[in-house]
Design a protein around this motif. Structure first.
Motif, PDB file in Angstrom:
ATOM      1  N   LEU A 116      31.283 -19.724   0.605  1.00  0.00           N
ATOM      2  CA  LEU A 116      32.050 -19.334   0.151  1.00  0.00           C
ATOM      3  C   LEU A 116      32.702 -17.616  -0.808  1.00  0.00           C
ATOM      4  CD1 LEU A 116      35.051 -21.895   0.323  1.00  0.00           C
ATOM      5  CD2 LEU A 116      35.132 -19.777   1.823  1.00  0.00           C
ATOM      6  N   ALA A 117      33.972 -16.844  -0.809  1.00  0.00           N
ATOM      7  CA  ALA A 117      33.641 -15.848  -1.958  1.00  0.00           C
ATOM      8  C   ALA A 117      34.685 -16.017  -2.368  1.00  0.00           C
ATOM      9  CB  ALA A 117      32.926 -14.627  -1.884  1.00  0.00           C
ATOM     10  N   TRP A 118      35.072 -15.414  -4.130  1.00  0.00           N
ATOM     11  CA  TRP A 118      36.660 -15.515  -4.476  1.00  0.00           C
ATOM     12  C   TRP A 118      36.989 -14.351  -6.023  1.00  0.00           C
ATOM     13  CZ3 TRP A 118      33.245 -19.960  -4.715  1.00  0.00           C
ATOM     14  CH2 TRP A 118      33.535 -20.645  -5.201  1.00  0.00           C
ATOM     15  N   GLY A 119      38.178 -13.913  -6.033  1.00  0.00           N
ATOM     16  CA  GLY A 119      37.695 -13.217  -6.868  1.00  0.00           C
ATOM     17  C   GLY A 119      39.515 -12.717  -6.804  1.00  0.00           C
ATOM     18  N   ALA A 120      39.254 -12.071  -8.505  1.00  0.00           N
ATOM     19  CA  ALA A 120      40.577 -11.931  -8.993  1.00  0.00           C
ATOM     20  C   ALA A 120      40.771 -10.215  -9.641  1.00  0.00           C
ATOM     21  CB  ALA A 120      41.946 -12.369  -9.788  1.00  0.00           C
ATOM     22  N   VAL A 121      41.187  -9.348  -9.378  1.00  0.00           N
ATOM     23  CA  VAL A 121      40.963  -8.140 -10.148  1.00  0.00           C
ATOM     24  C   VAL A 121      42.692  -7.403 -10.943  1.00  0.00           C
ATOM     25  CG1 VAL A 121      41.096  -5.862 -10.118  1.00  0.00           C
ATOM     26  CG2 VAL A 121      39.725  -6.959  -8.530  1.00  0.00           C
ATOM     27  N   VAL A 122      42.890  -7.619 -12.297  1.00  0.00           N
ATOM     28  CA  VAL A 122      44.257  -7.398 -12.936  1.00  0.00           C
ATOM     29  C   VAL A 122      44.010  -5.880 -13.243  1.00  0.00           C
ATOM     30  CG1 VAL A 122      45.537  -7.378 -15.196  1.00  0.00           C
ATOM     31  CG2 VAL A 122      44.251  -9.597 -13.639  1.00  0.00           C
TER      32      VAL A 122
END
Length: 324
Positions: free
Chosen positions: A315-321
């Motif tokens: 699994l790969a995940w992430g966020a950008v603000v």
């Protein structure tokens, strides 16, 4: 002053063929009501015969360039997020480069499945703030209809095709949380969970394309937990909180995941851009598609604070603000 990668153009492309849920009732044991209840999806777009990921990416890129008032010659880097390239190689990004008539700059693909656009955006941001590129074209494009098992009702009804493109430009900002542009990124992966979401084919393993396989219940559990965590982590890095967020622009995989994640973040659904009902899960294309639609709807405006978050195979995940 601080150099920021500021959004200056957005665009998207959807294939002309619209597939309503009822169409699946003719071939598999499902109903429109079952699909809506399970996923929130009502329809999706499928690429035409012969229509490729690169063609859709080029169309989205042209729309973003037009909105920004730029030409292909103004772009220094092209980063394409996709799991469904036209060919094993060369990259879709180089095909986009050629399709736009770019004779300079550089181009490459990023593969993180549904988290691909978040990864591509983080990479493009790094290129801009390091001085490698003044303007970067970041694209998510997928033809997931080409890797479906049409006998598996738990997966084939969920996905669609499309492309979205975002242009980032280097600009000097004050160096505060009020800056426009990418303010923080947060990326993760854990290969121990590879069997939860994968395609059962590939060049070195089978010599075939394969089809998508998913353990839906487990993916749902990981998604809700990890998406809220990564969104909060990215906000913390930016010195902001969920109360500061104008819009969450989530990966459009499943309305229940989107709703649960917003609840865990303490953000009302009136501050979430939702397009899953019309596009289905377009993997790496879903966030830029949602951004583009959000701008077109008049939801996303200059100065708004956005959080984009996604999880996919790996699994790969992430966020950008980022502030629009």
């Amino acid at each position: 002053m601080t150099l920021r990668a500021v959004p200056v153009g957005i665009g998207h492309y959807l294939p002309s063929r619209v597939v309503e849920n009822a169409e699946f009732e003719k071939t598999i044991d499902t109903t429109d009501a079952w699909i809506r209840t399970r996923s929130g999806i009502e329809r999706r777009h499928f690429a035409a015969e012969g229509e490729t990921t690169s063609q859709m990416a080029i169309a989205a890129a042209k729309a973003a360039l037009a909105q920004a008032g730029l030409t292909a010659g103004d772009i220094d880097a092209v980063v394409v997020a996709t799991s469904t390239p036209d060919l094993t190689f060369p990259s879709v990004a180089t095909m986009v480069q050629a399709g736009l008539g770019m004779e300079g700059g550089f181009a490459f693909d990023v593969q993180a499945v549904c988290a691909g656009f978040v990864y591509a955006l983080a990479n493009a941001n790094a290129l801009v703030i390091s001085g490698q590129a003044r303007r970067a074209l970041v694209i998510g494009a997928e033809t997931f209809s080409r890797i479906m098992d049409w006998t598996d009702r738990s997966t084939c009804v969920l996905f669609g095709d499309g492309a979205g493109a975002l242009i980032l430009e280097a600009r000097d900002e004050a160096g505060t949380a009020a800056d426009r542009g990418v303010l923080a990124t947060d990326l993760h992966s854990d290969g121990r969970f590879r069997d939860l979401l994968y395609v059962d084919g590939g060049v070195s393993a089978t010599g075939s394309t394969g089809v998508l396989r998913m353990e839906g219940r487990e993916v749902f559990r990981h998604a809700v937990e990890k998406l809220a965590e990564t969104a909060h982590a990215a906000l913390d890095k930016a010195g902001l909180t969920a109360e500061d967020v104008d819009w969450i622009v989530p990966h459009q995989a499943n309305l229940r995941i989107i709703t649960r994640t917003a609840q865990k973040m303490g953000v009302g659904m009136d501050r979430v851009v939702v397009t899953v009902q019309d596009h289905g899960n377009t993997s790496a294309a879903s966030i830029p598609l949602a951004m583009s639609v959000g701008v077109a709807r008049g939801q996303i405006k200059t100065g708004d604070l956005l959080v984009a978050e996604a999880i996919g195979g790996g699994l790969a995940w992430g966020a950008v603000v980022l502030r629009w």
